[in-house]
Design an enzyme around this catalytic site. Structure first.
Site, short mmCIF file in Angstrom:
data_model
loop_
_atom_site.label_atom_id
_atom_site.label_comp_id
_atom_site.label_asym_id
_atom_site.label_seq_id
_atom_site.Cartn_x
_atom_site.Cartn_y
_atom_site.Cartn_z
N PRO A 187 0.82 -1.22 0.00
CA PRO A 187 0.00 0.00 0.00
C PRO A 187 0.85 1.26 0.00
CG PRO A 187 -0.84 -1.60 1.58
CD PRO A 187 0.49 -2.13 1.12
N PHE A 188 0.29 2.30 -0.61
CA PHE A 188 0.89 3.63 -0.64
C PHE A 188 2.25 3.62 -1.34
CE2 PHE A 188 -1.61 3.24 3.34
CZ PHE A 188 -2.69 4.03 2.96
N ARG A 189 2.43 2.67 -2.25
CA ARG A 189 3.66 2.55 -3.05
C ARG A 189 4.90 2.30 -2.19
NH1 ARG A 189 2.65 3.34 -8.11
NH2 ARG A 189 4.85 3.49 -8.66
N LEU A 190 4.71 1.79 -0.99
CA LEU A 190 5.84 1.41 -0.13
C LEU A 190 6.17 -0.06 -0.37
CD1 LEU A 190 4.81 3.30 3.13
CD2 LEU A 190 6.32 4.05 1.29
#
Length: 212
Positions: A187-190
């Site tokens: 999630p959230f490009r992490l």
């Protein structure tokens, strides 16, 4: 099966895949997951080569073998990719499994498989695919569909009885990885990313975690 369920069953294939000590077992685990979840061709991979002018070229091919040395695919050596690999025997691969939100990148030198390996795989292909390997002048200009169908008909007649031998211009190539990067969407490009690297195909692996 959801990502979370697979993570519970096999920690190497998900959140804790960064604990893997070498890339081949981890890749095999991910490919097995893809075979259960991808609707079409879980063994599809993008193959990138470089032509004589240094211009990159890329196309989709199918992974047909994986062993302790590397990743194997088969092709016509007179095709664009065959000629490019003859000039510059290095390549890169990308596997992307959308259903699993995973990607694997591979880079390394390339070697041709042995005649015995090529013969063994060619013998497993459907007969019409074997005939097509003789009939198709892969990557070269085709004046029309009829010319291809005529070549198939001629080849079919030539090998009407008995086995179809492997064409001398048809063989396999093995990418000997010196870098294998695993990417898993978060999630959230992490995202999670680890790369296994080594100076040559004969050296030991080193593992590094990367920023997403």
């Amino acid at each position: 099966m959801s990502d979370s369920a697979m993570e519970t069953q096999n920690p190497l294939t998900s959140g804790d895949f960064t604990a893997a000590g070498e890339p081949f077992r981890l890749f095999s685990e991910w490919l097995a997951d893809a075979e259960r979840s991808e609707p079409n061709d879980p063994n599809a991979m993008m193959l990138a080569t470089v032509d004589a002018d240094g211009l990159p070229d890329a196309r989709m091919v199918l992974l047909k073998g994986l062993d302790a040395r590397g990743f194997v695919f088969f092709t016509n050596t007179e095709s664009n990719k065959g000629r490019e690999l003859a000039t510059n025997p290095k390549a890169a691969l990308v596997f992307h499994w959308k259903s699993l939100r995973r990607q694997v990148r591979v880079r390394g030198p390339v070697e041709q498989v042995t005649d015995a390996e090529a013969d063994a795989y060619f013998a497993t292909r459907p007969r019409l695919s074997q005939i097509g390997a003789w009939a198709s002048q892969q990557s070269r200009p085709l004046e029309g569909r009829f010319a291809l169908e005529a070549a198939v008909a001629t080849t079919t007649a030539r090998y009407a009885i008995g086995t179809v031998p492997r064409p001398p211009h048809w063989t396999g190539f093995r990418i000997l990885p010196v870098a294998v990067e695993f990417w898993h969407d978060r999630p959230f490009r992490l995202h999670d990313r680890i790369v296994f690297s080594r100076p040559s195909a004969e050296d030991a692996w080193e593992k590094t975690r990367l920023y997403p």
